[in-house]
Design a protein around this motif. Structure first.
Motif, PDB file in Angstrom:
ATOM      1  N   UNK A  62     -37.446  -7.982  43.685  1.00  0.00           N
ATOM      2  CA  UNK A  62     -36.434  -8.528  44.590  1.00  0.00           C
ATOM      3  C   UNK A  62     -36.461  -7.792  45.929  1.00  0.00           C
ATOM      4  N   UNK A  63     -35.648  -8.281  46.859  1.00  0.00           N
ATOM      5  CA  UNK A  63     -35.569  -7.673  48.179  1.00  0.00           C
ATOM      6  C   UNK A  63     -34.910  -6.301  48.097  1.00  0.00           C
ATOM      7  N   UNK A  64     -35.154  -5.439  49.088  1.00  0.00           N
ATOM      8  CA  UNK A  64     -34.508  -4.121  49.095  1.00  0.00           C
ATOM      9  C   UNK A  64     -32.992  -4.200  49.022  1.00  0.00           C
ATOM     10  N   UNK A  65     -32.405  -5.207  49.631  1.00  0.00           N
ATOM     11  CA  UNK A  65     -30.942  -5.345  49.602  1.00  0.00           C
ATOM     12  C   UNK A  65     -30.447  -5.608  48.184  1.00  0.00           C
ATOM     13  N   UNK A  66     -31.152  -6.483  47.449  1.00  0.00           N
ATOM     14  CA  UNK A  66     -30.764  -6.781  46.063  1.00  0.00           C
ATOM     15  C   UNK A  66     -30.982  -5.551  45.185  1.00  0.00           C
ATOM     16  N   UNK A  67     -32.082  -4.839  45.395  1.00  0.00           N
ATOM     17  CA  UNK A  67     -32.327  -3.619  44.628  1.00  0.00           C
ATOM     18  C   UNK A  67     -31.205  -2.607  44.826  1.00  0.00           C
ATOM     19  N   UNK A  68     -30.748  -2.482  46.061  1.00  0.00           N
ATOM     20  CA  UNK A  68     -29.657  -1.554  46.362  1.00  0.00           C
ATOM     21  C   UNK A  68     -28.369  -1.989  45.677  1.00  0.00           C
ATOM     22  N   UNK A  69     -28.103  -3.295  45.658  1.00  0.00           N
ATOM     23  CA  UNK A  69     -26.893  -3.799  45.003  1.00  0.00           C
ATOM     24  C   UNK A  69     -26.930  -3.523  43.501  1.00  0.00           C
ATOM     25  N   UNK A  70     -28.085  -3.782  42.876  1.00  0.00           N
ATOM     26  CA  UNK A  70     -28.210  -3.542  41.436  1.00  0.00           C
ATOM     27  C   UNK A  70     -28.069  -2.047  41.136  1.00  0.00           C
ATOM     28  N   UNK A  71     -28.685  -1.211  41.964  1.00  0.00           N
ATOM     29  CA  UNK A  71     -28.581   0.239  41.777  1.00  0.00           C
ATOM     30  C   UNK A  71     -27.134   0.692  41.854  1.00  0.00           C
ATOM     31  N   UNK A  72     -26.381   0.149  42.801  1.00  0.00           N
ATOM     32  CA  UNK A  72     -24.973   0.513  42.936  1.00  0.00           C
ATOM     33  C   UNK A  72     -24.158   0.055  41.729  1.00  0.00           C
ATOM     34  N   UNK A  73     -24.478  -1.138  41.207  1.00  0.00           N
ATOM     35  CA  UNK A  73     -23.773  -1.645  40.029  1.00  0.00           C
ATOM     36  C   UNK A  73     -23.989  -0.721  38.841  1.00  0.00           C
ATOM     37  N   UNK A  74     -25.248  -0.377  38.588  1.00  0.00           N
ATOM     38  CA  UNK A  74     -25.549   0.474  37.429  1.00  0.00           C
ATOM     39  C   UNK A  74     -24.990   1.879  37.619  1.00  0.00           C
ATOM     40  N   UNK A  75     -25.001   2.378  38.841  1.00  0.00           N
ATOM     41  CA  UNK A  75     -24.397   3.680  39.096  1.00  0.00           C
ATOM     42  C   UNK A  75     -22.899   3.633  38.829  1.00  0.00           C
ATOM     43  N   UNK A  76     -22.247   2.574  39.283  1.00  0.00           N
ATOM     44  CA  UNK A  76     -20.806   2.424  39.066  1.00  0.00           C
ATOM     45  C   UNK A  76     -20.467   2.361  37.585  1.00  0.00           C
ATOM     46  N   UNK A  77     -21.316   1.688  36.806  1.00  0.00           N
ATOM     47  CA  UNK A  77     -21.058   1.528  35.373  1.00  0.00           C
ATOM     48  C   UNK A  77     -21.329   2.830  34.622  1.00  0.00           C
ATOM     49  N   UNK A  78     -22.391   3.550  35.010  1.00  0.00           N
ATOM     50  CA  UNK A  78     -22.799   4.732  34.248  1.00  0.00           C
ATOM     51  C   UNK A  78     -22.016   5.993  34.597  1.00  0.00           C
ATOM     52  N   UNK A  79     -21.467   6.073  35.797  1.00  0.00           N
ATOM     53  CA  UNK A  79     -20.719   7.278  36.168  1.00  0.00           C
ATOM     54  C   UNK A  79     -19.579   7.560  35.185  1.00  0.00           C
ATOM     55  N   UNK A  80     -18.722   6.577  34.843  1.00  0.00           N
ATOM     56  CA  UNK A  80     -17.674   6.874  33.855  1.00  0.00           C
ATOM     57  C   UNK A  80     -18.225   7.161  32.459  1.00  0.00           C
ATOM     58  N   UNK A  81     -19.401   6.603  32.139  1.00  0.00           N
ATOM     59  CA  UNK A  81     -20.018   6.905  30.835  1.00  0.00           C
ATOM     60  C   UNK A  81     -20.440   8.368  30.789  1.00  0.00           C
ATOM     61  N   UNK A  82     -21.098   8.840  31.845  1.00  0.00           N
ATOM     62  CA  UNK A  82     -21.471  10.254  31.903  1.00  0.00           C
ATOM     63  C   UNK A  82     -20.227  11.143  31.873  1.00  0.00           C
ATOM     64  N   UNK A  83     -19.193  10.745  32.601  1.00  0.00           N
ATOM     65  CA  UNK A  83     -17.960  11.542  32.650  1.00  0.00           C
ATOM     66  C   UNK A  83     -17.285  11.581  31.280  1.00  0.00           C
ATOM     67  N   UNK A  84     -17.285  10.442  30.582  1.00  0.00           N
ATOM     68  CA  UNK A  84     -16.648  10.388  29.263  1.00  0.00           C
ATOM     69  C   UNK A  84     -17.393  11.258  28.255  1.00  0.00           C
ATOM     70  N   UNK A  85     -18.725  11.218  28.297  1.00  0.00           N
ATOM     71  CA  UNK A  85     -19.478  12.072  27.369  1.00  0.00           C
ATOM     72  C   UNK A  85     -19.329  13.550  27.736  1.00  0.00           C
ATOM     73  N   UNK A  86     -19.147  13.841  29.027  1.00  0.00           N
ATOM     74  CA  UNK A  86     -18.845  15.222  29.421  1.00  0.00           C
ATOM     75  C   UNK A  86     -17.510  15.660  28.837  1.00  0.00           C
ATOM     76  N   UNK A  87     -16.537  14.751  28.817  1.00  0.00           N
ATOM     77  CA  UNK A  87     -15.236  15.054  28.229  1.00  0.00           C
ATOM     78  C   UNK A  87     -15.363  15.324  26.729  1.00  0.00           C
TER      79      UNK A  87
END
Length: 493
Positions: A438-463
């Motif tokens: 996909x285009x760089x813009x779409x890649x950036x959007x997908x990366x942001x989505x997965x980062x947004x989803x995984x950040x609380x997962x990493x934080x929860x497992x840290x807890x």
């Protein structure tokens, strides 16, 4: 029970071998799964090859633990090994998916016996101070299986055919059996008592229900079945506790959980499953989508995690046996795990791959520092006649924790990505290949989505690891004894 140095070495080799083939059997099959399902014409049911194995090994743990206490671990170990070899043979000859799943269920049950009896036999032949070193050696089978299993499964499938994924267990198992006949000593069983059938049935129903519920929870079409399974689990669990508090010889000795060592150790064991064992399954997906890495490169992060776990597992086992100290290792380990996962939650997407590799390697080092050690510590807090049951309880907490957490994390990822993806992208059909094309813009959007989803997962497992710090501090201070003491408390304070 005193063994000669040669016999002890042969015993460890035998136990390590069977632990390895038992641990390898699940990781090696995952690579061959698509080929197996295609040959048997049942692609829609291929998940049951894994689920059936996991479910069977989970629900069998407490039963095998109690049988070891009542009949002696040597008999249970040898029978489990014979059944595992026979089930592996049957898996390779499968002509239908139903046949394969049934054989995998039997294989899962016997695999639970191999893993559990390896730990139980060591507890019965070694002093509490010797156990961490020996258990860490045997426990190394699991991370090694994770590291080489997928590659080995692919090679065997490509060059020999998928039946050999199962048949490779036959010659290895035969060698392990020959060693076991000589090396595993006769160990006197515990107190003869009626088997707790009522407790076994209620616990089995509860475990089957919870495993099925968390397996179905991410499927919208299984909503009613999921609710019914959770309800069945709640009822069966309540019945189980009522039975166990009244029966003379319960399948799970609840009275021991009043002991701080047992309670804290069980919590720490569950944390290993809830955090690392579940999270590593999804790390490749995260790095393929958020970092646009290939499948090969995305596997470097879980490899770094498991390698760190392997090294620290062996190192802390040796140190604990040498010094007798045990409490400091889980405190340091859970602290490292918390720090590593908080770092993962804070890392911005797009950094060089070595940065998250280092963070997750720290998590692996932290996990390995108490993964096997805590089993030895808990075993040393109960009479030898209850070793099988308490070892099963510790392993059950880890396995159920991993199963439930894996399903929950998968559900969070599925729902989170579907809700946040921009219009024009379908979460059901989105693949790493499509994202990289996909285009760089779409890649950036997908990366942001997965980062947004995984950040609380990493934080929860840290807890979760932070809870482990509290549990580690609550472990009573003391040293592992170098005395062989039967049926008494062996943690000297």
């Amino acid at each position: 029970m005193q063994l000669s140095a040669l016999r002890l070495r042969l015993l460890v080799v035998s136990l390590l071998t069977v632990s390895f083939i038992g641990a390898l059997d699940n990781t090696v099959v995952s690579t061959s799964l698509a080929t197996i399902a295609g040959d048997l014409g049942a692609l829609q049911n291929m998940g049951w090859v894994i689920v059936g194995y996991t479910l069977a090994s989970t629900v069998t743990l407490p039963v095998i633990g109690k049988l070891a206490d009542l009949l002696g671990p040597r008999s249970v170990f040898l029978v489990s090994l014979v059944v595992f070899i026979a089930a592996s043979l049957a898996c390779g000859f499968s002509s239908s998916m139903l046949w394969l799943v049934a054989a995998r269920v039997v294989q899962g049950m016997s695999s639970a016996g191999l893993q559990l009896m390896s730990q139980t036999i060591i507890a019965r032949v070694a002093t509490p101070r010797q156990r961490p070193k020996l258990l860490s050696i045997v426990g190394a089978a699991f991370p090694i299986a994770i590291l080489i299993g997928p590659v080995l499964g692919g090679l065997i499938t490509d060059y020999w055919g998928w039946p050999w994924v199962f048949w490779i267990n036959l010659p290895v198992g035969a060698v392990a059996f020959a060693l076991a006949i000589f090396a595993v000593p006769h160990i006197e069983p515990g107190v003869r008592a009626p088997f707790d059938f009522a407790g076994t049935i209620s616990l089995t129903v509860a475990l089957v229900a919870v495993v099925l519920a968390v397996t179905w929870v991410g499927d919208p079409s299984q909503g009613l079945q999921t609710v019914l399974a959770f309800g069945c689990c709640a009822v069966a669990t309540a019945v189980f506790f009522v039975i166990e508090l009244r029966v003379a010889e319960p399948i799970v000795p609840l009275r021991f959980f009043a002991d701080r060592t047992v309670a804290a150790g069980t919590v720490l064991s569950a944390i290993v499953g809830i955090s690392v064992f579940s999270l590593t399954s999804y790390l490749p997906t995260y790095f393929q989508m958020a970092y646009q890495l290939s499948a090969t490169l995305s596997g470097l992060v879980p490899i770094a995690t498991v390698f760190g776990m392997l090294v620290s597992n062996v190192a802390t086992g040796i140190l604990a046996s040498r010094t007798g100290e045990y409490r400091l290792f889980p405190i340091i380990g859970t602290s490292l795990g918390t720090a590593g996962l908080l770092a993962m939650a804070a890392l911005p997407v797009g950094l060089p791959i070595w940065v998250p590799m280092v963070a997750m390697a720290i998590v692996g080092v932290g996990t390995g520092s108490f993964m096997s050690l805590i089993v030895a510590v808990v075993q040393s807090a109960v009479p030898s006649s209850e070793t099988g049951s308490i070892t099963a309880a510790v392993n059950l907490a880890r396995q159920v924790g991993a199963t439930v957490a894996t399903a929950l994390i998968g559900g969070v990822i599925g729902f989170g990505v579907a809700a946040l993806l921009p219009g024009g992208l379908d979460a059901q059909t989105l693949t790493p290949q499509l994202v990289r094309a996909a285009s760089p813009a779409v890649q950036l959007q997908v990366a942001e989505v997965y980062s947004t989803v995984f950040v609380p997962i990493f934080a929860a497992t840290a807890l979760v690891f932070a809870v482990g710090i509290v549990a580690s501090v609550l472990l009573p201070p003391g040293r592992l004894s170098d005395e062989r003491v039967a049926d008494v408390e062996t943690l000297s304070v």
